[in-house]
Design a protein around this motif. Sequence first.
Motif, PDB file in Angstrom:
ATOM      1  N   LEU A 167      -0.700  15.232   3.908  1.00  0.00           N
ATOM      2  CA  LEU A 167      -0.983  14.697   2.572  1.00  0.00           C
ATOM      3  C   LEU A 167      -2.402  14.164   2.388  1.00  0.00           C
ATOM      4  CD1 LEU A 167       2.347  12.675   2.162  1.00  0.00           C
ATOM      5  CD2 LEU A 167       1.787  14.859   1.075  1.00  0.00           C
ATOM      6  N   GLU A 168      -3.105  13.877   3.491  1.00  0.00           N
ATOM      7  CA  GLU A 168      -4.352  13.123   3.399  1.00  0.00           C
ATOM      8  C   GLU A 168      -5.489  13.837   2.669  1.00  0.00           C
ATOM      9  OE1 GLU A 168      -5.244  12.063   7.392  1.00  0.00           O
ATOM     10  OE2 GLU A 168      -5.800  14.109   7.977  1.00  0.00           O
ATOM     11  N   SER A 169      -5.402  15.143   2.481  1.00  0.00           N
ATOM     12  CA  SER A 169      -6.479  15.824   1.766  1.00  0.00           C
ATOM     13  C   SER A 169      -6.467  15.498   0.273  1.00  0.00           C
ATOM     14  CB  SER A 169      -6.391  17.336   1.971  1.00  0.00           C
ATOM     15  OG  SER A 169      -5.185  17.837   1.423  1.00  0.00           O
ATOM     16  N   ASP A 170      -5.320  15.096  -0.256  1.00  0.00           N
ATOM     17  CA  ASP A 170      -5.212  14.810  -1.685  1.00  0.00           C
ATOM     18  C   ASP A 170      -4.866  13.365  -2.031  1.00  0.00           C
ATOM     19  OD1 ASP A 170      -5.734  17.454  -2.636  1.00  0.00           O
ATOM     20  OD2 ASP A 170      -3.738  18.020  -1.942  1.00  0.00           O
ATOM     21  N   TYR A 171      -4.433  12.598  -1.044  1.00  0.00           N
ATOM     22  CA  TYR A 171      -3.958  11.244  -1.315  1.00  0.00           C
ATOM     23  C   TYR A 171      -4.549  10.255  -0.324  1.00  0.00           C
ATOM     24  CZ  TYR A 171      -0.500  14.227  -3.535  1.00  0.00           C
ATOM     25  OH  TYR A 171       0.091  15.212  -4.262  1.00  0.00           O
ATOM     26  N   ASP A 172      -4.550   9.001  -0.722  1.00  0.00           N
ATOM     27  CA  ASP A 172      -4.903   7.912   0.169  1.00  0.00           C
ATOM     28  C   ASP A 172      -3.615   7.537   0.896  1.00  0.00           C
ATOM     29  OD1 ASP A 172      -5.943   5.712   1.450  1.00  0.00           O
ATOM     30  OD2 ASP A 172      -5.997   4.451  -0.338  1.00  0.00           O
ATOM     31  N   VAL A 173      -3.478   7.943   2.164  1.00  0.00           N
ATOM     32  CA  VAL A 173      -2.221   7.812   2.893  1.00  0.00           C
ATOM     33  C   VAL A 173      -2.305   6.698   3.926  1.00  0.00           C
ATOM     34  CG1 VAL A 173      -0.502   9.011   4.304  1.00  0.00           C
ATOM     35  CG2 VAL A 173      -1.819  10.282   2.608  1.00  0.00           C
ATOM     36  N   GLU A 174      -1.250   5.889   3.945  1.00  0.00           N
ATOM     37  CA  GLU A 174      -1.101   4.842   4.959  1.00  0.00           C
ATOM     38  C   GLU A 174       0.261   5.050   5.611  1.00  0.00           C
ATOM     39  OE1 GLU A 174      -1.058  -0.047   5.198  1.00  0.00           O
ATOM     40  OE2 GLU A 174      -1.763   0.936   3.384  1.00  0.00           O
ATOM     41  N   THR A 175       0.366   4.676   6.887  1.00  0.00           N
ATOM     42  CA  THR A 175       1.646   4.810   7.583  1.00  0.00           C
ATOM     43  C   THR A 175       2.127   3.449   8.056  1.00  0.00           C
ATOM     44  OG1 THR A 175       0.474   5.285   9.652  1.00  0.00           O
ATOM     45  CG2 THR A 175       1.256   7.177   8.376  1.00  0.00           C
ATOM     46  N   ALA A 176       3.446   3.314   8.106  1.00  0.00           N
ATOM     47  CA  ALA A 176       4.089   2.128   8.676  1.00  0.00           C
ATOM     48  C   ALA A 176       5.208   2.636   9.577  1.00  0.00           C
ATOM     49  CB  ALA A 176       4.633   1.222   7.576  1.00  0.00           C
ATOM     50  N   TYR A 177       5.186   2.201  10.840  1.00  0.00           N
ATOM     51  CA  TYR A 177       6.143   2.713  11.815  1.00  0.00           C
ATOM     52  C   TYR A 177       7.393   1.837  11.971  1.00  0.00           C
ATOM     53  CZ  TYR A 177       1.882   5.230  13.092  1.00  0.00           C
ATOM     54  OH  TYR A 177       0.735   5.976  13.060  1.00  0.00           O
ATOM     55  N   GLU A 178       7.446   0.747  11.242  1.00  0.00           N
ATOM     56  CA  GLU A 178       8.620  -0.122  11.286  1.00  0.00           C
ATOM     57  C   GLU A 178       8.745  -0.856   9.958  1.00  0.00           C
ATOM     58  OE1 GLU A 178       6.906  -4.123  13.346  1.00  0.00           O
ATOM     59  OE2 GLU A 178       7.597  -2.541  14.693  1.00  0.00           O
ATOM     60  N   GLY A 179       9.944  -1.366   9.701  1.00  0.00           N
ATOM     61  CA  GLY A 179      10.242  -1.989   8.428  1.00  0.00           C
ATOM     62  C   GLY A 179       9.375  -3.188   8.086  1.00  0.00           C
ATOM     63  N   GLU A 180       9.118  -4.024   9.066  1.00  0.00           N
ATOM     64  CA  GLU A 180       8.312  -5.235   8.818  1.00  0.00           C
ATOM     65  C   GLU A 180       6.903  -4.862   8.344  1.00  0.00           C
ATOM     66  OE1 GLU A 180       8.256  -9.045   8.151  1.00  0.00           O
ATOM     67  OE2 GLU A 180       9.941  -8.284   9.344  1.00  0.00           O
ATOM     68  N   ASN A 181       6.295  -3.879   9.019  1.00  0.00           N
ATOM     69  CA  ASN A 181       4.963  -3.415   8.596  1.00  0.00           C
ATOM     70  C   ASN A 181       5.009  -2.794   7.201  1.00  0.00           C
ATOM     71  OD1 ASN A 181       4.003  -4.211  11.077  1.00  0.00           O
ATOM     72  ND2 ASN A 181       3.847  -2.155  11.914  1.00  0.00           N
ATOM     73  N   ALA A 182       6.097  -2.095   6.910  1.00  0.00           N
ATOM     74  CA  ALA A 182       6.234  -1.475   5.588  1.00  0.00           C
ATOM     75  C   ALA A 182       6.289  -2.548   4.506  1.00  0.00           C
ATOM     76  CB  ALA A 182       7.491  -0.617   5.539  1.00  0.00           C
ATOM     77  N   LEU A 183       7.063  -3.593   4.733  1.00  0.00           N
ATOM     78  CA  LEU A 183       7.163  -4.666   3.739  1.00  0.00           C
ATOM     79  C   LEU A 183       5.818  -5.337   3.503  1.00  0.00           C
ATOM     80  CD1 LEU A 183      10.591  -6.287   4.707  1.00  0.00           C
ATOM     81  CD2 LEU A 183      10.068  -4.880   2.700  1.00  0.00           C
TER      82      LEU A 183
END
Length: 199
Positions: free
Chosen positions: A25-41
Amino acid sequence: MATETPSVLVVEDEPDLANLYAAWLESDYDVETAYEGENALDAIDDTVDVVLLDRRMPGISGDTILTAIRDRGLDCRVAMVTAVEPDFDIVEMGFDDYLVKPVSKDELRRIVDQLLLRSSYDDQLQELFALASKKALLDAQKTDAERKSSREYDTLQDRLAVLRVQVNDTMEELLEQDGYRRVCQDIARDSILQDQDTE
């Protein structure tokens, strides 16, 4: 939805898979990843446009994260991307779409594009209804001569005309997508069946 590059948050507890989705997705979007729920929140805020969310994760589940997103009133679209087959529990869940793994690059890109287009359509409709309401109020309160001499009223009418075209164009684009067309057909069919049941 922001006017700059759309922001996508990938929430996936398998880092290799999360990184693969991000690479797709990174060619068209600003993408961030979260590998666990706490980081996602921590990462989910009003700058995120789309969240790709795994349901089954250790610690905080995707279902809990989804509830937190909706409880916070964040204006983002959420697609569940999960190995969990859908069951009747999805009826009460506040996601916008659901993909069962494994997913392809094309499927993932298509769903993000579709969710962003739906957000754009929602924004356009909100603005259209707000402006139409203002026009109706002015039409009821001001004389024809007052409206014709108002530069603000002319600007309002011009914006409404442009917005109607944009809404129609966006709707056409949505209907070109087969999945969205099927949803619209299902809604129309269910509405007709309900009307028949009440007769």
